[in-house]
Scaffold this active site. Structure first.
Site, mmCIF file in Angstrom:
data_model
loop_
_atom_site.group_PDB
_atom_site.id
_atom_site.type_symbol
_atom_site.label_atom_id
_atom_site.label_comp_id
_atom_site.label_asym_id
_atom_site.label_seq_id
_atom_site.Cartn_x
_atom_site.Cartn_y
_atom_site.Cartn_z
ATOM 1 N N SER A 260 0.877 -1.172 0.000
ATOM 2 C CA SER A 260 0.000 0.000 0.000
ATOM 3 C C SER A 260 0.915 1.223 0.000
ATOM 4 O O SER A 260 1.254 1.763 1.051
ATOM 5 C CB SER A 260 -0.919 -0.004 1.226
ATOM 6 O OG SER A 260 -1.829 -1.076 1.151
ATOM 7 N N LYS B 24 -0.337 5.758 7.993
ATOM 8 C CA LYS B 24 0.486 5.993 6.803
ATOM 9 C C LYS B 24 -0.367 6.124 5.558
ATOM 10 O O LYS B 24 -0.181 7.041 4.742
ATOM 11 C CB LYS B 24 1.504 4.849 6.659
ATOM 12 C CG LYS B 24 2.378 4.907 5.420
ATOM 13 C CD LYS B 24 1.850 4.050 4.275
ATOM 14 C CE LYS B 24 1.793 2.585 4.627
ATOM 15 N NZ LYS B 24 1.287 1.762 3.497
ATOM 16 N N LYS C 42 -6.142 2.967 -3.353
ATOM 17 C CA LYS C 42 -6.034 2.277 -2.060
ATOM 18 C C LYS C 42 -5.967 3.279 -0.914
ATOM 19 O O LYS C 42 -6.594 3.088 0.139
ATOM 20 C CB LYS C 42 -4.798 1.379 -2.049
ATOM 21 C CG LYS C 42 -4.516 0.693 -0.701
ATOM 22 C CD LYS C 42 -5.658 -0.221 -0.281
ATOM 23 C CE LYS C 42 -5.492 -0.732 1.148
ATOM 24 N NZ LYS C 42 -4.395 -1.674 1.308
#
Length: 294
Positions: free
Chosen positions: A94, A238, A169
């Site tokens: 990701s 993150k 994503k």
């Protein structure tokens, strides 16, 4: 076809296991013992360097950040030293779009096709082989990637050019974060107002406030008191940071995601790096003096 898989974490291990059942698999992991154990269990070949893992037809990385992937490229034992012209490089991390584009340019100079291919569906989806994959690549590379990704995915979407998979994503996980934070606050308030948590959740899930968080995560992990550790809060933070950067780059106002990012950072600071991504709900419980159970 020989596949090299780098990154045997909570998601990578079951993804690699599906690939091992389909054909020849080489694995590498920073903790070498994990790769050795995986190889013995699944009939794969464990190697000691990224270069050896990259000397295959298809290379798949599944690490924490795009920076982690980029850090494996250089040096005599790095990925670039092992990649073969004509190989396919799929990054299931990701990651962030800008770093993926830089990696794509570097491997393209070696005659290697690249796609960012982050996955969604959690560890349960990885184990069941039902993940959703968001692919950033050109049409030709996407067509090459699909049969490989089918080993562990049910839905494979071509999101656009390199970087588009990472962007999609990040946006998905931004929405996930907002739903987690809002569900914790709403359910804590309902319980303090005298509404049994199961009643509150049943009504929400039969009404317009429902989400994957309320329908699946809260019943399975919060009401039950199970609180499994499946995805680190640090990684969700993150991802939300990537989403806020994306909004800034595209000129889209992002107060909701910016607030979610700040709240996750505060939760991470209080709960520590080992905290699970649903632990902000526990923090809300603590601050409100209430438990969402039953």
């Amino acid at each position: 076809m020989q596949v090299g898989f780098l990154g045997l974490g909570a998601m990578g291990t079951p993804m690699a296991a599906h690939l091992a059942r389909r054909g020849r698999l080489t694995v590498w992991n920073r903790t070498a013992a994990r790769a050795t154990e995986f190889a013995a269990r699944h009939g794969a070949l464990a190697v000691g360097t990224p270069r050896e893992a990259a000397a295959t037809d298809v290379v798949i990385t599944c690490l924490g950040t795009s920076g982690d992937v980029a850090s494996l490229l250089d040096g005599p034992d790095g990925l670039l030293a092992g990649l073969r012209p004509g190989a396919l490089f799929l990054d299931c991390t990701s990651g962030d779009p800008a770093t993926s584009r830089r990696i794509a340019e570097r491997v393209a100079a070696r005659g290697v096709a690249f796609a960012d291919a982050p996955v969604s569906g959690g560890t349960n989806g990885a184990e069941a082989g039902t993940l959703t994959v968001m692919v950033g690549a050109d049409e030709t590379t996407f067509a090459r990637a699909r049969p490989v990704l089918e080993a562990f995915a049910r839905r494979i979407e071509h999101a656009g050019p390199v970087g588009a998979g990472d962007a999609l994503k990040a946006i998905n996980n931004g929405l996930l974060a907002i739903n987690i934070l809002a569900a914790g606050e709403a359910l804590a308030a309902a319980v303090k107002a005298g509404v049994p948590p199961r009643t509150a959740l049943a009504v929400v899930n039969a009404s317009s406030g429902r989400s994957f968080v309320s329908e699946v995560l809260v019943p399975e992990r919060v009401l039950s008191g199970a609180w499994p550790r499946t995805f680190r809060l640090a990684l969700l933070a993150k991802d939300v940071g990537i989403a806020t950067d994306l909004l800034a780059e595209t000129g889209v106002p992002g107060p909701m995601l910016e607030l979610a990012h700040a709240l996750l950072a505060a939760a991470r600071a209080e709960l520590g790096d080992a905290a699970d991504y649903l632990d902000p709900i526990r923090l809300t419980e603590r601050q409100a003096g209430v438990e969402i159970r039953g």
